[in-house]
Design a protein around this motif. Sequence first.
Motif, PDB file in Angstrom:
ATOM      1  N   ALA A 151      -0.625  -0.765   5.610  1.00 41.97           N
ATOM      2  CA  ALA A 151      -1.325  -1.571   4.614  1.00 41.97           C
ATOM      3  C   ALA A 151      -0.513  -1.745   3.330  1.00 41.97           C
ATOM      4  O   ALA A 151      -0.414  -2.849   2.781  1.00 41.97           O
ATOM      5  N   GLN A 152       0.102  -0.656   2.867  1.00 40.41           N
ATOM      6  CA  GLN A 152       0.837  -0.727   1.605  1.00 40.41           C
ATOM      7  C   GLN A 152       2.077  -1.607   1.727  1.00 40.41           C
ATOM      8  O   GLN A 152       2.341  -2.458   0.858  1.00 40.41           O
ATOM      9  N   SER A 153       2.842  -1.430   2.803  1.00 42.72           N
ATOM     10  CA  SER A 153       4.061  -2.232   2.952  1.00 42.72           C
ATOM     11  C   SER A 153       3.739  -3.695   3.228  1.00 42.72           C
ATOM     12  O   SER A 153       4.475  -4.590   2.802  1.00 42.72           O
ATOM     13  N   VAL A 154       2.622  -3.951   3.922  1.00 39.33           N
ATOM     14  CA  VAL A 154       2.220  -5.337   4.155  1.00 39.33           C
ATOM     15  C   VAL A 154       1.838  -5.994   2.828  1.00 39.33           C
ATOM     16  O   VAL A 154       2.207  -7.130   2.536  1.00 39.33           O
ATOM     17  N   GLY A 155       1.094  -5.231   2.003  1.00 40.85           N
ATOM     18  CA  GLY A 155       0.665  -5.777   0.721  1.00 40.85           C
ATOM     19  C   GLY A 155       1.819  -6.044  -0.230  1.00 40.85           C
ATOM     20  O   GLY A 155       1.860  -7.082  -0.900  1.00 40.85           O
ATOM     21  N   LYS A 156       2.792  -5.132  -0.270  1.00 40.18           N
ATOM     22  CA  LYS A 156       3.893  -5.249  -1.232  1.00 40.18           C
ATOM     23  C   LYS A 156       5.069  -6.069  -0.715  1.00 40.18           C
ATOM     24  O   LYS A 156       5.713  -6.792  -1.482  1.00 40.18           O
ATOM     25  N   GLY A 158       5.115  -7.642   2.700  1.00 36.82           N
ATOM     26  CA  GLY A 158       4.869  -8.522   3.837  1.00 36.82           C
ATOM     27  C   GLY A 158       5.585  -8.028   5.078  1.00 36.82           C
ATOM     28  O   GLY A 158       6.053  -8.819   5.897  1.00 36.82           O
ATOM     29  N   ALA A 159       5.650  -6.688   5.236  1.00 37.12           N
ATOM     30  CA  ALA A 159       6.407  -6.118   6.360  1.00 37.12           C
ATOM     31  C   ALA A 159       5.684  -4.921   6.958  1.00 37.12           C
ATOM     32  O   ALA A 159       4.976  -4.184   6.259  1.00 37.12           O
ATOM     33  N   MET A 160       5.859  -4.743   8.258  1.00 43.24           N
ATOM     34  CA  MET A 160       5.332  -3.586   8.989  1.00 43.24           C
ATOM     35  C   MET A 160       6.513  -2.827   9.574  1.00 43.24           C
ATOM     36  O   MET A 160       7.339  -3.410  10.277  1.00 43.24           O
ATOM     37  N   TYR A 161       6.618  -1.551   9.266  1.00 48.77           N
ATOM     38  CA  TYR A 161       7.709  -0.708   9.767  1.00 48.77           C
ATOM     39  C   TYR A 161       7.158   0.276  10.799  1.00 48.77           C
ATOM     40  O   TYR A 161       6.364   1.162  10.459  1.00 48.77           O
ATOM     41  N   VAL A 208       1.403  -8.631  16.669  1.00 48.81           N
ATOM     42  CA  VAL A 208       0.416  -8.080  15.733  1.00 48.81           C
ATOM     43  C   VAL A 208       0.707  -8.569  14.320  1.00 48.81           C
ATOM     44  O   VAL A 208      -0.194  -8.991  13.581  1.00 48.81           O
ATOM     45  N   ALA A 209       1.989  -8.531  13.923  1.00 52.31           N
ATOM     46  CA  ALA A 209       2.378  -8.979  12.587  1.00 52.31           C
ATOM     47  C   ALA A 209       2.055 -10.458  12.392  1.00 52.31           C
ATOM     48  O   ALA A 209       1.566 -10.871  11.325  1.00 52.31           O
ATOM     49  N   GLU A 210       2.304 -11.258  13.418  1.00 49.61           N
ATOM     50  CA  GLU A 210       2.017 -12.690  13.321  1.00 49.61           C
ATOM     51  C   GLU A 210       0.524 -12.940  13.139  1.00 49.61           C
ATOM     52  O   GLU A 210       0.104 -13.749  12.301  1.00 49.61           O
ATOM     53  N   GLN A 211      -0.307 -12.229  13.917  1.00 51.64           N
ATOM     54  CA  GLN A 211      -1.752 -12.413  13.811  1.00 51.64           C
ATOM     55  C   GLN A 211      -2.275 -11.903  12.471  1.00 51.64           C
ATOM     56  O   GLN A 211      -3.172 -12.498  11.873  1.00 51.64           O
ATOM     57  N   LEU A 212      -1.701 -10.805  12.003  1.00 48.06           N
ATOM     58  CA  LEU A 212      -2.100 -10.271  10.706  1.00 48.06           C
ATOM     59  C   LEU A 212      -1.743 -11.263   9.593  1.00 48.06           C
ATOM     60  O   LEU A 212      -2.523 -11.484   8.661  1.00 48.06           O
ATOM     61  N   GLY A 213      -0.561 -11.855   9.699  1.00 53.11           N
ATOM     62  CA  GLY A 213      -0.143 -12.852   8.718  1.00 53.11           C
ATOM     63  C   GLY A 213      -1.082 -14.047   8.690  1.00 53.11           C
ATOM     64  O   GLY A 213      -1.425 -14.568   7.619  1.00 53.11           O
ATOM     65  N   HIS A 217      -3.147 -15.090   5.480  1.00 52.44           N
ATOM     66  CA  HIS A 217      -2.569 -16.308   4.907  1.00 52.44           C
ATOM     67  C   HIS A 217      -1.264 -16.002   4.156  1.00 52.44           C
ATOM     68  O   HIS A 217      -1.044 -16.467   3.037  1.00 52.44           O
ATOM     69  N   LYS A 218      -0.418 -15.198   4.802  1.00 54.20           N
ATOM     70  CA  LYS A 218       0.898 -14.891   4.245  1.00 54.20           C
ATOM     71  C   LYS A 218       1.832 -14.532   5.394  1.00 54.20           C
ATOM     72  O   LYS A 218       1.394 -14.238   6.514  1.00 54.20           O
ATOM     73  N   VAL A 219       3.103 -14.560   5.145  1.00 56.22           N
ATOM     74  CA  VAL A 219       4.082 -14.187   6.169  1.00 56.22           C
ATOM     75  C   VAL A 219       4.147 -12.674   6.268  1.00 56.22           C
ATOM     76  O   VAL A 219       4.350 -11.978   5.268  1.00 56.22           O
ATOM     77  N   VAL A 220       3.945 -12.158   7.476  1.00 55.56           N
ATOM     78  CA  VAL A 220       4.078 -10.725   7.729  1.00 55.56           C
ATOM     79  C   VAL A 220       5.075 -10.548   8.869  1.00 55.56           C
ATOM     80  O   VAL A 220       4.935 -11.170   9.926  1.00 55.56           O
ATOM     81  N   LYS A 221       6.073  -9.726   8.647  1.00 53.68           N
ATOM     82  CA  LYS A 221       7.101  -9.486   9.666  1.00 53.68           C
ATOM     83  C   LYS A 221       7.053  -8.044  10.155  1.00 53.68           C
ATOM     84  O   LYS A 221       6.715  -7.134   9.406  1.00 53.68           O
ATOM     85  N   PHE A 222       7.390  -7.893  11.421  1.00 50.87           N
ATOM     86  CA  PHE A 222       7.560  -6.549  11.989  1.00 50.87           C
ATOM     87  C   PHE A 222       9.034  -6.186  11.929  1.00 50.87           C
ATOM     88  O   PHE A 222       9.878  -6.899  12.472  1.00 50.87           O
ATOM     89  N   LEU A 223       9.348  -5.098  11.249  1.00 47.43           N
ATOM     90  CA  LEU A 223      10.725  -4.624  11.124  1.00 47.43           C
ATOM     91  C   LEU A 223      10.835  -3.269  11.817  1.00 47.43           C
ATOM     92  O   LEU A 223      10.401  -2.250  11.289  1.00 47.43           O
ATOM     93  N   PRO A 224      11.376  -3.247  13.038  1.00 50.50           N
ATOM     94  CA  PRO A 224      11.437  -1.986  13.795  1.00 50.50           C
ATOM     95  C   PRO A 224      12.388  -0.978  13.167  1.00 50.50           C
ATOM     96  O   PRO A 224      13.421  -1.330  12.601  1.00 50.50           O
ATOM     97  N   VAL A 225      12.021   0.298  13.264  1.00 50.42           N
ATOM     98  CA  VAL A 225      12.889   1.406  12.877  1.00 50.42           C
ATOM     99  C   VAL A 225      13.056   2.298  14.094  1.00 50.42           C
ATOM    100  O   VAL A 225      12.303   2.204  15.065  1.00 50.42           O
TER     101      VAL A 225
END
Length: 269
Positions: A151-156, A158-161, A208-213, A217-225
Motif C-alpha cells: 500500500a505504501q509503495s503504491v501510494g508513493k 505507483g509500484a509494487m515490490y 494484479v498491478a494493472e488491475q490495481l492501477g 486511476h493511476k499507473v501501478v507497476k510491478f517491479l520484481p525483486v
Amino acid sequence: AARQRATEMGVDLVIADANLDVAAQISKAENLTAQGVKVLILTPVDAKALDALVRQAKEAGLYVITESNPVPGSDTYVGIDNKESGKKAGRWYAEYARANQFDPHVLIIGLPNFEDCRLRVEGFKEAMAESGIPYTILKPHFFMQNLLMSAQSVGKEGAMYWALGEGRMGIVDVRDIGEFAAKVLTSGGHEGKTYTLTGPRSLSMTEVAEQLGTALHKVVKFLPVSVEQAATSMGQMGMDAFGVNMMSDYLTAYSNNWGDFVTDDFKRV
C-alpha cells in the motif's frame, strides 16, 4: 555451521542452492557430480523427480545422502517419516476432539508442491478418517490481503515490490475464507471433505498491478525483486531466522508457479 564443521574436519564442502527449483537442483547436482565430488547430499525439492539423478550418482560411484525427503536408491536418509508424523498429529488431534466433544474443522496452510508437506497432510487426513469422527479441512490459497503490504509503495511510487517473479496465483480474499468457514460450521454435508479455496482467476503480479492501477486511476507497476533481496529486507525489519526462511520458501514456490491453479469450491458450496 556446516562450513565451520567441514573446515574443522578437513572436508572440502561445496554448497549449491537450487532455490526450491527442481530443474535447478538436478542441474546443480549433475554439475557437482561432473566435478568429481565423492559424497552428494540432497534436500529434495520433489523426491519423485530425483530417482534418475540418484541412480546416475550411484553409477558414478558417489555416496548419496538425502535429507528431509527420502529418495529410493540413496545410501542414507536423515529425517523423519513425514507421513507417520502427520498421522501422529492427526491421532492426537482426533483424541483431543473426542475428549472435548467437538467436531474438528481444520485450516491447513502449507506448501503442497513439496513432497514432505504433502505426506504430512496425507498422514493427518488418514488419521482423522481412521478415527471415525466427523471433520472438515479448509486449504486456502494466497491471501489477497497480503497485497496490502504494498500500500505504501503504491501510494508513493505507483509500484509494487514482490519476490514473486511472473508466478501466477489463484489469490483469495480472506473475507471469502471467513464466509466459507461460517457456511461449513452452520450447515451439514461437509463431513470428511477437504476444500481448497482460491479466487476465480489465476493472476500474475503484473496483472494484479494493472488491475490495481485501473481501480485507483493511476499507473501501478510491478517491479520484481529477488528472494534473496526480500529475505534481507525481512531480516532488517526484525523477522527472526525461522520466519525469514519460511517466507523465502513460500516466495520461491510461488515464483515457480506452484500456485497457478483455481478451484470452484467456493462457488460450488
